[in-house]
Design an enzyme around this catalytic site. Structure first.
Site, PDB file in Angstrom:
ATOM      1  N   SER A   1       3.229  -2.981   0.116  1.00 46.87           N
ATOM      2  CA  SER A   1       4.473  -3.335   0.778  1.00 46.87           C
ATOM      3  C   SER A   1       5.010  -2.099   1.477  1.00 46.87           C
ATOM      4  CB  SER A   1       5.492  -3.838  -0.233  1.00 46.87           C
ATOM      5  OG  SER A   1       5.904  -2.766  -1.042  1.00 46.87           O
ATOM      6  N   LYS A   2       6.010  -2.314   2.282  1.00 49.13           N
ATOM      7  CA  LYS A   2       6.623  -1.249   3.073  1.00 49.13           C
ATOM      8  C   LYS A   2       7.020  -0.077   2.151  1.00 49.13           C
ATOM      9  CE  LYS A   2       8.740  -0.113   7.050  1.00 49.13           C
ATOM     10  NZ  LYS A   2       7.912   0.362   8.128  1.00 49.13           N
ATOM     11  N   ARG A   3       7.513  -0.428   0.984  1.00 45.55           N
ATOM     12  CA  ARG A   3       8.018   0.593   0.067  1.00 45.55           C
ATOM     13  C   ARG A   3       6.931   1.593  -0.307  1.00 45.55           C
ATOM     14  NH1 ARG A   3       8.470   0.413  -5.353  1.00 45.55           N
ATOM     15  NH2 ARG A   3       7.649  -1.692  -5.359  1.00 45.55           N
ATOM     16  N   HIS A   4       5.735   1.110  -0.531  1.00 46.27           N
ATOM     17  CA  HIS A   4       4.708   2.066  -0.920  1.00 46.27           C
ATOM     18  C   HIS A   4       3.455   1.971  -0.067  1.00 46.27           C
ATOM     19  CE1 HIS A   4       4.432  -1.156  -4.191  1.00 46.27           C
ATOM     20  NE2 HIS A   4       3.589  -1.520  -3.249  1.00 46.27           N
TER      21      HIS A   4
ATOM     22  N   ARG B   1       3.443   1.712   5.428  1.00 41.54           N
ATOM     23  CA  ARG B   1       4.232   2.368   6.445  1.00 41.54           C
ATOM     24  C   ARG B   1       3.301   2.866   7.534  1.00 41.54           C
ATOM     25  NH1 ARG B   1       7.825   6.723   3.781  1.00 41.54           N
ATOM     26  NH2 ARG B   1       5.941   7.104   2.600  1.00 41.54           N
TER      27      ARG B   1
END
Ligand code: GLU
Length: 461
Positions: A236-239, A242
């Site tokens: 996910s974007k969090r980990h 990006r």
């Protein structure tokens, strides 16, 4: 000759998973003395954005994944796809279909209602329709046995004979469908090896059918496992989902990103650190791990710290420049800036931290960390700092040993704790309690600047 390709859809930035696919294709091509192609699969005009083309290109360039050919854009190759489609039509391997969307939707519901897999039932197969408005071109699929291909990583992959129906290759507006464009591209670009995410396994049967209709031997396929987040769920974007360029902005070295990407699901014994040259030499599909790789941000950071230590300060300097370009760099010749880098690169994990550690050198006025100032620049030290300032006038600032010997002798002579005096001078010169080695700081700043900063600090006590 080996030819691989990286075909991103420019509907988002390049992230870790995509970059790893690009790297594996690049390494496989280089290892085998082959060519690596970049191609943008931008047939989805709604979702494809120029902005993403630019950012994917910058990310690949930054990583050093240089392509030998391209970038190609599918959106500029429509005529070619139409030509190949026409050929299939003329050979009777494809036919025009006039079924309306509504009708197909209705049939789909009926099939599903009977618990059947929705598929095109061949209504127009024998109609011999010529091209015309509203007519899409479908490929004639006559499979009477299982569809099989040999994956380079997974061995035989088998699909049932009814896996694929007469699917559309050219829409009624003349645009190619995704699978058709991919296959025509891979054929015309001479792609020999398709290394891609295993989410594309299910696309392979349709693509094999197109190869067969066109009478071309398909390339070899290697479907690599996904990259998962640390928790085992989709990235996910969090980990980690990006943009690669965000890691650039955070101060990762491209070499560290390459090293980490390579280790995500690929290994060579216990070896942890690889240069690009070593990767090219050692890369081998048979060492790709078949279970999904997990993204580990701490390990990623540790690999970056490793490369900051392993490279020379000269090698690091160009990568550091964007982080220090707003500093008043003309204050010091480049050799001195390299010396600054050299002493702190072993203590930081990112270029951003490195830049922060040397910022004080470039200040016109030291900006004090208030708590450091209260703690270190105490009023009772004032007379000693004054005395110290006048004594350094006669010292050779090019000689750190000399500076240190005098400093220790001075502290002893005044019965001061070395630590107290060092902290006071450190904060006066850098504004912080933590800095590069004190005498190096003094040497690099030079006598005039050291005196000026001490003076300022004294005034502020
Ligand atoms: N364009 C596809 C993607 O971005 C890649 C397709 C392929 O590798 O065949 O996932």
């Amino acid at each position: 000759m080996v030819v691989t390709r990286f075909p991103p859809s420019p509907t988002g930035h390049l992230h870790l998973g995509g970059a790893r696919t690009a790297l594996f294709n690049y390494l496989f091509a280089k290892k085998n003395g082959g060519r690596f192609i970049l191609r943008f699969e931008d047939t989805d005009r709604e979702r494809s954005k120029e902005e993403y083309v630019t950012s994917i290109i910058s990310a690949l360039e930054w990583l050093g994944l240089h392509w030998d050919e391209g970038p190609y854009f599918q959106s500029k190759r429509f005529e070619l796809y139409q030509e190949y489609a026409r050929r299939l039509y003329e050979e009777g391997k494809a036919y025009y279909c006039e079924c309306s969307k509504d009708f197909l939707e209705e049939r789909k519901k009926i099939l599903q209602g009977h618990g059947l897999k929705p598929r095109y039932e061949g209504f127009c197969r024998e109609k011999n329709l010529p091209p015309g408005p509203g007519r899409a071109l479908r490929i004639k699929v006559s499979v009477d046995s299982e569809i099989v291909f040999e994956d380079l990583l997974r061995g035989k992959i088998v699909f049932p004979p009814d896996e694929v129906d007469d699917f559309i290759i050219l829409r009624s507006d003349g645009t190619p469908t995704y699978h058709f464009a991919v296959v025509v591209d891979d054929i015309t670009m001479g792609v020999t090896h398709v290394i891609r995410g295993d989410d594309h396994i299910s696309n392979t049967p349709k693509q094999l059918i197109i190869y067969e209709a066109l009478g071309v031997e398909p390339p070899k396929f290697a479907h690599i496992p996904m990259v998962l987040g640390p928790d085992g769920a989709r990235l996910s974007k969090r980990h980690g989902a990006r943009s690669i360029l965000e890691y650039k902005e955070e101060g990762y070295l491209p070499q560290a990103v390459i090293n980490y990407l390579a280790r995500l699901g690929w290994g060579y014994g216990d070896q942890e650190y690889f240069t690009m040259e070593e990767l090219i030499e050692k890369f081998d599909l048979s060492r790709v791990n078949l279970s999904p790789a997990r993204f580990d941000p701490d390990k990623f950071l540790a690999i970056n710290a490793y490369w900051l230590r392993a490279f020379s300060a000269e090698d690091i300097y160009p990568h550091l420049l964007p982080f220090i370009s707003h500093y008043n760099l003309s204050k010091y010749p480049k050799e001195k800036q390299i010396e600054m880098v050299n002493s702190v690169r072993v203590r930081v994990k990112t270029l951003k931290e490195l830049a922060e550690m040397i910022d004080f050198y470039f200040f016109d006025e030291v900006s004090f960390d208030e708590s450091a100032k209260t703690k270190a620049l105490r009023p009772e030290l004032l007379p000693y700092l004054k005395a110290y300032m006048s004594e350094i006038e006669g010292l050779d600032f090019e000689d750190e040993k000399h500076l240190e010997a005098h400093f220790r002798e001075f502290a002893e002579r005044h019965s001061l704790k070395v630590k107290d005096l060092a902290q006071a001078i450190r904060v006066a010169l850098t504004g912080k309690l933590i800095s590069p080695p004190l005498f190096e700081v003094m040497r690099i700043l030079g006598k005039v600047e050291v005196k000026r900063r001490l003076e300022k600090a004294l005034q502020s006590i």
